[in-house]
Scaffold this active site. Structure first.
Site, mmCIF file in Angstrom:
data_model
loop_
_atom_site.group_PDB
_atom_site.id
_atom_site.type_symbol
_atom_site.label_atom_id
_atom_site.label_comp_id
_atom_site.label_asym_id
_atom_site.label_seq_id
_atom_site.Cartn_x
_atom_site.Cartn_y
_atom_site.Cartn_z
ATOM 1 N NE ARG A 80 0.571 -4.881 8.347
ATOM 2 C CZ ARG A 80 -0.479 -5.422 7.745
ATOM 3 N NH1 ARG A 80 -0.601 -6.729 7.641
ATOM 4 N NH2 ARG A 80 -1.411 -4.653 7.234
ATOM 5 N NE ARG A 106 -0.955 -7.597 11.916
ATOM 6 C CZ ARG A 106 -1.842 -7.587 10.918
ATOM 7 N NH1 ARG A 106 -2.361 -8.716 10.479
ATOM 8 N NH2 ARG A 106 -2.228 -6.444 10.404
HETATM 9 P P1 AMP Z 1 -3.208 -6.205 4.563
HETATM 10 O O1 AMP Z 1 -1.816 -6.726 4.736
HETATM 11 O O2 AMP Z 1 -4.118 -7.181 3.841
HETATM 12 O O3 AMP Z 1 -3.810 -5.691 5.843
HETATM 13 O O4 AMP Z 1 -3.092 -4.956 3.565
HETATM 14 C C1 AMP Z 1 -2.304 -3.844 3.889
HETATM 15 C C2 AMP Z 1 -2.631 -2.688 2.981
HETATM 16 O O5 AMP Z 1 -2.363 -3.039 1.616
HETATM 17 C C3 AMP Z 1 -4.075 -2.238 2.978
HETATM 18 O O6 AMP Z 1 -4.373 -1.344 4.063
HETATM 19 C C4 AMP Z 1 -4.160 -1.525 1.634
HETATM 20 O O7 AMP Z 1 -3.513 -0.271 1.657
HETATM 21 C C5 AMP Z 1 -3.317 -2.436 0.746
HETATM 22 N N1 AMP Z 1 -4.123 -3.519 0.158
HETATM 23 C C6 AMP Z 1 -3.973 -4.857 0.377
HETATM 24 N N2 AMP Z 1 -4.883 -5.550 -0.331
HETATM 25 C C7 AMP Z 1 -5.620 -4.648 -1.005
HETATM 26 C C8 AMP Z 1 -6.734 -4.741 -1.886
HETATM 27 N N3 AMP Z 1 -7.261 -5.920 -2.231
HETATM 28 N N4 AMP Z 1 -7.255 -3.589 -2.377
HETATM 29 C C9 AMP Z 1 -6.723 -2.399 -2.078
HETATM 30 N N5 AMP Z 1 -5.698 -2.225 -1.238
HETATM 31 C C10 AMP Z 1 -5.138 -3.354 -0.693
#
Ligand code: AMP
Length: 222
Positions: A160, A127
């Site tokens: 990322r 990614r």
């Molecule tokens: P993502 O981009 O959805 O993979 O999210 C990246 C990071 O953001 C996750 O590993 C969490 O640390 C935080 N995060 C995103 N969405 C949530 C959520 N709904 N609840 C808690 N942490 C979140």
């Protein structure tokens, strides 16, 4: 149309959401993107959540609930939205439901993207994301027109930091422990649909369109 996208990291939620945004003309509310943008801006919220994102841990429920509920109350969400990455725990889902009751609103559809472990690992390791507009690419499956550059704004694409293998392990473990129980919470309701996230994005998108009842020519849409 108010949609929740559920599924493990790397299942294709963000890529599918970006396509559905164009089809439905509603915003994508990606919790991870919102948090990363706060970190980039150096806001108080960004400073508070940085440690969680760096380690692959989930941000505390009360923080993310506040952020996402206030986001979905913005005027651009009046015709609907696609929730990508929220809710991620049972308390988050319950808080969302309580807010929707207060707002006299409801979720119309829950799409669950299911994908095998090896597909997830390959998607996350390849990614690449645009730090400016959050567009997502994959070095093999969804390459940018110019290698390493965003098609939309020409920015240098990055990996990322939380796609590093040791952080991915933590994220997948958190998914299994905290997010998977949401499948039971939403399953069994007519509005819950499973999509095969192992397929390529065009096929996943077609599956989603079928669920949405949309009839869109693959020539126009892929
Ligand atoms: P993502 O981009 O959805 O993979 O999210 C990246 C990071 O953001 C996750 O590993 C969490 O640390 C935080 N995060 C995103 N969405 C949530 C959520 N709904 N609840 C808690 N942490 C979140």
């Amino acid at each position: 149309m108010r949609i929740i996208l559920l599924g493990p990291p790397g299942a294709g939620k963000g890529t599918l959401a970006a396509r559905l945004v164009e089809h439905l003309s509603v915003p994508q509310l990606a919790s991870g993107d919102i948090l990363r943008s706060q970190i980039r801006q150096g806001s108080d919220l960004g400073r508070t959540v940085q440690q969680y994102l760096d380690s692959g841990a989930l941000v505390p429920d009360e923080i993310i609930v506040k952020v996402m509920i206030s986001r979905l109350c913005q005027p651009d969400c009046s015709a609907g939205y696609i929730l990508d990455g929220f809710p991620r725990t049972l308390p988050q889902a319950q808080a969302l439901d309580a807010s929707l009751v207060e707002l006299e609103s409801q979720i119309d559809l829950v799409l669950y993207l299911d994908a095998d472990a090896e597909v997830i690992i390959s998607r996350l390791s390849g990614r690449r994301v645009c730090p400016v507009c959050n567009a997502t690419y994959h070095v093999d499956n969804i390459p940018p027109a110019v290698p390493g550059k965003c098609d939309r704004d020409g920015a240098e694409l990055i990996s990322r930091p939380d796609d590093a293998p040791d952080v991915v392990r933590t994220r997948l473990e958190n998914y299994r422990r905290l997010t998977q129980p949401l499948l039971d919470y939403y399953a069994g309701v007519g509005r819950f649909h499973r999509l095969d996230g192992n397929k390529d994005i065009s096929e996943i998108y077609q599956q989603a369109l079928q669920v949405l009842g949309g009839v869109v020519s693959p020539v126009d849409e892929s």
